[in-house]
Design a protein around this motif. Sequence first.
Motif, mmCIF file in Angstrom:
data_model
loop_
_atom_site.group_PDB
_atom_site.id
_atom_site.type_symbol
_atom_site.label_atom_id
_atom_site.label_comp_id
_atom_site.label_asym_id
_atom_site.label_seq_id
_atom_site.Cartn_x
_atom_site.Cartn_y
_atom_site.Cartn_z
ATOM 1 N N GLY A 96 0.795 -1.232 0.000
ATOM 2 C CA GLY A 96 0.000 0.000 0.000
ATOM 3 C C GLY A 96 0.822 1.275 0.000
ATOM 4 O O GLY A 96 0.282 2.360 -0.172
ATOM 5 N N THR A 97 2.137 1.123 0.247
ATOM 6 C CA THR A 97 3.021 2.288 0.178
ATOM 7 C C THR A 97 4.263 1.913 -0.634
ATOM 8 O O THR A 97 4.517 0.726 -0.865
ATOM 9 N N GLU A 137 9.171 -0.257 1.906
ATOM 10 C CA GLU A 137 9.071 -1.277 2.941
ATOM 11 C C GLU A 137 9.369 -0.642 4.297
ATOM 12 O O GLU A 137 10.335 0.077 4.451
ATOM 13 N N VAL A 138 8.516 -0.875 5.285
ATOM 14 C CA VAL A 138 8.845 -0.458 6.655
ATOM 15 C C VAL A 138 9.092 -1.724 7.461
ATOM 16 O O VAL A 138 8.161 -2.384 7.899
ATOM 17 N N PRO A 144 5.667 6.994 16.163
ATOM 18 C CA PRO A 144 4.807 5.797 16.224
ATOM 19 C C PRO A 144 5.269 4.690 15.267
ATOM 20 O O PRO A 144 5.735 4.965 14.166
ATOM 21 N N ILE A 162 5.041 1.739 12.607
ATOM 22 C CA ILE A 162 4.169 1.499 11.451
ATOM 23 C C ILE A 162 4.103 -0.001 11.204
ATOM 24 O O ILE A 162 5.101 -0.628 10.841
ATOM 25 N N LYS A 183 0.956 -1.455 9.912
ATOM 26 C CA LYS A 183 -0.268 -1.762 9.184
ATOM 27 C C LYS A 183 -0.032 -1.677 7.679
ATOM 28 O O LYS A 183 0.507 -0.700 7.175
ATOM 29 N N SER A 219 -1.880 -1.829 3.812
ATOM 30 C CA SER A 219 -3.191 -1.592 3.218
ATOM 31 C C SER A 219 -3.292 -2.373 1.913
ATOM 32 O O SER A 219 -2.379 -2.344 1.099
#
Lengths: 159, 289
Positions: free
Chosen positions: A124-125, A128-129, A143, A145, A147, A149
Motif C-alpha cells: 500500500g506504500t 518497505e517499513v 509511532p 508502522i 499496518k 493496506s
Amino acid sequence: MKAISSNKKTELDTTFRSRVIEHLGGENLGACFQCGTCSASCPIQLIDERYNPRKIIRRALLGSKDVLSEDFIWLCVNCYSCYERCPQDVRVTEVINAIKNLAVEDGIVHPSLVKLIEVLKERGTTYEVGKLENQKRERLGLPIIDKKSDDIKKILDKK
Amino acid sequence: MRYAFFIGCTTPVRALNYELSTRKVAEKLGVELVDVPEFSCCGFPLKALSDERALAIAVNNLAIAEEKGLDVCTVCSACASFLTEANRQFKENKAFRKIAENILKELGRTYSGKVVVKHFARVLYEDVGIEKIRKNIKKPLALNVAVHYGCHYLKPSRIYKKFDDPEAPKTLDELVAVTGAKSVDYGKKKQCCGGGILGINEQIALTLSKEKLDDVKNSKADAMVLICPFCSIMYDVNQRKIESNFETEYRIPVLYYPQLLGLALGLKKEELSFDINRVKVDSLLERLK
C-alpha cells in the motif's frame, strides 16, 4: 509532368487523436496551436532535446500513434511548468500523461512502473517499513508502522 | 486546528527528521496531527500507469479522512497536489466521480467531497498565520537561506485557487522571514528538483538538481530550505553523488522548513533530528549559538 508521388505517407492513425482527447487529462489537446511555450518552459528539454513537449503534442494531433513507443515520453518530470504557461490551456502535463496511459493500454509499460506496482499492491506504500525502520522510529519517539493496506491492490485489480 | 496527518510513503522511511520536526512544530503551535494508519500511498506514483485508477486511490484516502471527520494535512508536496487534484476531479468530472464511487463502494466506503487538503506549510501560513508564529519566536535566526518551493506545492495553480503565484511565489519566503532568516534570491529558484524521473533517467534528474545547487552556491546562502521529502532526497541525500558525478563541491546543508522554524521557536536540536540530514549541519548550528 508527373504528379508528385504520395507513396511515402507517414503511417497515421486517425483514431489516435480522439483516443487521447477521450482519455482523462487529454481533453484539451485540440486547443494546441503549436506556439512552443511548453517546450520553451520545459527544464528537461534544455537538458535532453529528444524530450520536446510541443512535438509530442503535434504527433498526437496528427495521429502519429508510434509516439507511444518512444522512450522519451517517460522523461516528463511532472513539474507543470508547461501546464502553467500554456496560452491555450492545453494542460500539456496531463496530455502527456494521457499518452503514457495509452502506451500502457497498448502494452508498453515502463520498467520502473512494474516493480512499483508490485510493491504498492503488496503493502500500500512505496517503501518497505521493516524492523530496522521501526527501530529507528522508536528511538525518535515516532509511532510504529505495522499496518499494511490492500486498498491499492483492490483498486488496481478491479475490472 | 485538527488534521488527519497524511504522512505519505517517503517521509516515514527516508525523512524522519522531517517527520519529527513537523510533529514538534505542530505541537508547539497548536496544530493537532492525527495519525491514520489506514491511509495508503496517495496514488501519484501510479499516475503514469492509469490516471483514473491513481486518482481513485487518492479519493479512497480522502474517503478515509472523511470517515474520521478530518481534513487532511500532508508533508509531501506531490501528495498535496495529487489529493487536491483528485478532490477537484471528484467534484467537477461526473464521469470520473461515477468510476470513483463504484470503486469506493467495493471497498465499503463513500465520499461526499467535503475534505480539505493542505500542505503543512500552507497550514502554517493560513491556519496558524504569520503573526501567531511571530509571537512564538524565541530565537531569531541570523542566517541566509535559499528557499526551494518545488513544483507541487504551487502547481497546477488552478487546483490551489490562487493560494500562491507559481511564477512569483511568496508564502515560503514569508514563513522563512518570520524566523529571522533572510531568504536570498538565486538564479533557478523556481526549477524542479528532478526527483520525478530519478528512477527513469538518473543522469537528467541529477543534472536538474546540479543546476540549482550551482546557483545556490553562487548565492552564498548558508543553507537550502524546502518542504518536500523527495526534493530533499535530490539535494541532500544525493548531493555527494552530484558532487562526484560532476566533479564539483557544494557542502550546502539542506533543511526542512520545520527544522528551521523549530530552531527559531526554541526547540532543542535533538527534537529536530539534524543528525539525520546527510550534509552536515553542525557548523551552521554552532554559528547560531
